[in-house]
Scaffold this motif. Structure first.
Motif, mmCIF file in Angstrom:
data_model
loop_
_atom_site.group_PDB
_atom_site.id
_atom_site.type_symbol
_atom_site.label_atom_id
_atom_site.label_comp_id
_atom_site.label_asym_id
_atom_site.label_seq_id
_atom_site.Cartn_x
_atom_site.Cartn_y
_atom_site.Cartn_z
ATOM 1 N N SER A 57 9.894 6.894 -5.507
ATOM 2 C CA SER A 57 10.760 7.817 -6.251
ATOM 3 C C SER A 57 12.229 7.633 -5.888
ATOM 4 O O SER A 57 13.115 8.028 -6.641
ATOM 5 N N GLN A 58 12.471 7.021 -4.704
ATOM 6 C CA GLN A 58 13.861 6.793 -4.311
ATOM 7 C C GLN A 58 14.502 5.641 -5.086
ATOM 8 O O GLN A 58 15.624 5.749 -5.559
ATOM 9 N N ASN A 59 13.802 4.536 -5.189
ATOM 10 C CA ASN A 59 14.371 3.430 -5.976
ATOM 11 C C ASN A 59 13.386 2.974 -7.060
ATOM 12 O O ASN A 59 12.177 2.950 -6.856
ATOM 13 N N LYS A 60 13.972 2.621 -8.176
ATOM 14 C CA LYS A 60 13.129 2.383 -9.345
ATOM 15 C C LYS A 60 12.365 1.051 -9.304
ATOM 16 O O LYS A 60 11.205 0.987 -9.686
ATOM 17 N N SER A 61 13.050 0.019 -8.884
ATOM 18 C CA SER A 61 12.388 -1.294 -8.891
ATOM 19 C C SER A 61 11.552 -1.461 -7.626
ATOM 20 O O SER A 61 12.008 -1.976 -6.626
ATOM 21 N N SER A 62 10.327 -1.023 -7.697
ATOM 22 C CA SER A 62 9.537 -1.029 -6.475
ATOM 23 C C SER A 62 8.074 -1.372 -6.742
ATOM 24 O O SER A 62 7.168 -0.668 -6.328
ATOM 25 N N LEU A 63 7.883 -2.473 -7.449
ATOM 26 C CA LEU A 63 6.533 -2.959 -7.736
ATOM 27 C C LEU A 63 5.755 -3.177 -6.442
ATOM 28 O O LEU A 63 4.556 -2.908 -6.355
ATOM 29 N N TYR A 64 6.494 -3.631 -5.445
ATOM 30 C CA TYR A 64 5.907 -3.915 -4.146
ATOM 31 C C TYR A 64 5.231 -2.674 -3.566
ATOM 32 O O TYR A 64 4.094 -2.729 -3.112
ATOM 33 N N TYR A 65 5.944 -1.532 -3.638
ATOM 34 C CA TYR A 65 5.382 -0.290 -3.113
ATOM 35 C C TYR A 65 4.184 0.165 -3.944
ATOM 36 O O TYR A 65 3.208 0.694 -3.417
ATOM 37 N N VAL A 66 4.299 -0.030 -5.244
ATOM 38 C CA VAL A 66 3.196 0.372 -6.124
ATOM 39 C C VAL A 66 1.920 -0.398 -5.756
ATOM 40 O O VAL A 66 0.837 0.173 -5.661
ATOM 41 N N LEU A 67 2.095 -1.699 -5.482
ATOM 42 C CA LEU A 67 0.944 -2.510 -5.074
ATOM 43 C C LEU A 67 0.298 -1.974 -3.799
ATOM 44 O O LEU A 67 -0.917 -1.909 -3.677
ATOM 45 N N TRP A 68 1.166 -1.559 -2.886
ATOM 46 C CA TRP A 68 0.653 -0.995 -1.642
ATOM 47 C C TRP A 68 -0.117 0.311 -1.897
ATOM 48 O O TRP A 68 -1.138 0.562 -1.280
ATOM 49 N N ILE A 69 0.402 1.121 -2.817
ATOM 50 C CA ILE A 69 -0.293 2.383 -3.143
ATOM 51 C C ILE A 69 -1.678 2.079 -3.712
ATOM 52 O O ILE A 69 -2.677 2.680 -3.306
ATOM 53 N N VAL A 70 -1.731 1.104 -4.620
ATOM 54 C CA VAL A 70 -3.017 0.699 -5.204
ATOM 55 C C VAL A 70 -3.975 0.271 -4.091
ATOM 56 O O VAL A 70 -5.145 0.666 -4.061
ATOM 57 N N LEU A 71 -3.429 -0.520 -3.148
ATOM 58 C CA LEU A 71 -4.240 -1.006 -2.042
ATOM 59 C C LEU A 71 -4.833 0.142 -1.226
ATOM 60 O O LEU A 71 -6.018 0.146 -0.888
ATOM 61 N N TRP A 72 -4.020 1.129 -0.937
ATOM 62 C CA TRP A 72 -4.495 2.283 -0.153
ATOM 63 C C TRP A 72 -5.539 3.086 -0.936
ATOM 64 O O TRP A 72 -6.487 3.591 -0.355
ATOM 65 N N PHE A 73 -5.339 3.187 -2.248
ATOM 66 C CA PHE A 73 -6.340 3.874 -3.073
ATOM 67 C C PHE A 73 -7.680 3.143 -3.006
ATOM 68 O O PHE A 73 -8.749 3.753 -2.872
ATOM 69 N N LEU A 74 -7.599 1.801 -3.062
ATOM 70 C CA LEU A 74 -8.821 1.003 -2.949
ATOM 71 C C LEU A 74 -9.519 1.272 -1.613
ATOM 72 O O LEU A 74 -10.739 1.374 -1.544
ATOM 73 N N ILE A 75 -8.714 1.400 -0.579
ATOM 74 C CA ILE A 75 -9.288 1.667 0.744
ATOM 75 C C ILE A 75 -10.039 3.007 0.736
ATOM 76 O O ILE A 75 -11.145 3.108 1.257
ATOM 77 N N ILE A 76 -9.435 4.014 0.091
ATOM 78 C CA ILE A 76 -10.117 5.315 0.012
ATOM 79 C C ILE A 76 -11.439 5.175 -0.739
ATOM 80 O O ILE A 76 -12.478 5.662 -0.292
ATOM 81 N N ILE A 77 -11.378 4.476 -1.884
ATOM 82 C CA ILE A 77 -12.591 4.327 -2.693
ATOM 83 C C ILE A 77 -13.688 3.621 -1.899
ATOM 84 O O ILE A 77 -14.820 4.086 -1.814
ATOM 85 N N PHE A 78 -13.321 2.510 -1.258
ATOM 86 C CA PHE A 78 -14.314 1.750 -0.499
ATOM 87 C C PHE A 78 -14.815 2.537 0.712
ATOM 88 O O PHE A 78 -15.952 2.364 1.153
ATOM 89 N N ALA A 79 -13.974 3.408 1.243
ATOM 90 C CA ALA A 79 -14.386 4.203 2.392
ATOM 91 C C ALA A 79 -15.500 5.163 2.002
ATOM 92 O O ALA A 79 -16.449 5.384 2.751
ATOM 93 N N PHE A 80 -15.390 5.753 0.807
ATOM 94 C CA PHE A 80 -16.402 6.722 0.376
ATOM 95 C C PHE A 80 -17.613 6.054 -0.267
ATOM 96 O O PHE A 80 -18.737 6.513 -0.088
ATOM 97 N N VAL A 81 -17.362 4.983 -1.042
ATOM 98 C CA VAL A 81 -18.487 4.283 -1.680
ATOM 99 C C VAL A 81 -18.474 2.803 -1.313
ATOM 100 O O VAL A 81 -18.110 1.955 -2.115
#
Lengths: 116, 239
Positions: A24-48
């Motif tokens: 939310s601080q800087n707009k061009s941040s595809l890199y951070y978005v990728l990291w967020i996706v990665l962490w979401f995957l970790i949550i999903i794999f942790a539960f299932v």
């Protein structure tokens, strides 16, 4: 319920909140978005964790969790390599700066400044 | 016929610049540079971010020989190679005919300056390295340097009897041709590679090496050797 999905998702949640703030601080941040996706995957794999089984089969690895660990190690190696390259570049830049400063500021003997 | 030993004339000396990298040499650097200054040579000393009083000592010596000693200061330590490059860049500005590079720790005999300059002055070579007789070295140094020679031979295809020497002399024109872009001790091998690639005629002369406990603690040891090897491999693969 096992403890590790809770611990994992807790860590992941902190990471996601932190990354979201960055996004939310800087707009061009595809890199951070990728990291967020990665962490979401970790949550999903942790539960299932079973979700990783078909992926593991695809690569010829018997167990889903083994597959996840292997992927994680490869990813970490990649990160280390990237950091190494970056550090090497920074070292070179630093040398260039230090050399430039040295060449521009030759220390000259000055009688008047002797008592400095 | 016994040839008379070559000695640099006053004119030759005036056209020569020494480049001396110094890192934490507060106890040894002064006699080295003051003796060189006494001989009438001009020199550029690069203090490579020393954490001791090297810079202060250099300034003291500069006070005694203000016309001979030029000091450059790396604000942080960037390695032997970086210091030599800074010194050589600075030397080039003075447009000397010959540039001589030696160590600040007193392991080189100053009388050998004549020896390494002779092939340049007489036009036999464009670059000279002063090789240390390996048989005089302590065994561990002998071994490490032999390995480094072998690595230099394998990776850089340069076969010399002492690849890691810190004593070298080069003409202005030859130095202009080469571009050494390294930081650490690998600069010794890198110089040889550049001489080779640019068809710079190289000659070896045997020099005296003074080994004291202090001079032994620095220089090519196993750790440095491995670092140099990795750097060589990286260079071969990626550059």
């Amino acid at each position: 319920m096992l403890i590790y999905p809770i611990v994992f998702s807790f860590i992941a949640l902190i990471a996601i909140i932190y990354l979201y703030q960055k996004v939310s601080q800087n707009k061009s941040s595809l890199y951070y978005v990728l990291w967020i996706v990665l962490w979401f995957l970790i949550i999903i794999f942790a539960f299932v964790p079973e979700l990783s089984n078909p992926l593991a089969k695809l690569f010829g690895i018997a167990r889903g969790l083994d597959f996840l660990v292997i992927v994680a190690i490869i990813f970490i190696f990649y990160l280390i390599f990237k950091l190494y390259i970056k550090m090497d570049k920074i070292q070179q830049d630093m040398t260039a700066i230090v050399r430039e400063i040295a060449l521009k500021n030759e220390i000259k003997y000055d009688k008047n400044n002797k008592k400095e | 016929m016994v040839e008379k030993e070559f000695v640099m004339s006053k004119k030759d000396k005036e056209q020569t610049f020494m480049v001396i990298p110094a890192y934490n040499e507060e106890n040894r650097v002064q006699p080295v540079i003051e003796n060189i200054a006494k001989l009438g040579y001009k020199m550029i000393i690069v203090n490579d971010g020393s954490s001791d009083n090297t810079l202060k000592k250099l300034k003291q010596s500069q006070e005694k020989y203000p016309d001979n000693i030029f000091i450059l200061n790396h604000i942080i330590n960037r390695g032997m190679g970086a210091a030599i490059r800074t010194g050589m860049d600075a030397a080039l500005k003075h447009k000397p005919k010959y540039i001589v590079n030696l160590d600040a720790d007193g392991q080189h005999d100053i009388a050998d300056i004549n020896k390494v300059c002779e092939p340049l002055v007489k036009g036999r070579a464009e670059a000279v390295i002063g090789v240390r007789p390996f048989k005089d070295m302590p065994r561990s140094k002998n071994f490490a340097n032999s390995i480094m020679n072998l690595l230099t031979k394998i990776f850089y295809r340069v076969d010399v009897s002492d690849s890691q020497t810190g004593f070298r002399a080069i003409t202005y024109d030859a130095l202009k041709k080469i571009d050494v872009d390294v930081e650490g001790y690998i600069i010794a091998s890198e110089f040889l590679r550049q001489f080779n690639e640019n068809n710079i005629k190289l000659e070896e002369v045997t020099i005296t090496t003074i080994y004291t406990p202090e001079t032994q603690s620095k220089g090519t040891n196993a750790k440095v050797g491995i670092k140099i090897m990795f750097r060589m491999i990286k260079q071969i693969l990626f550059e």
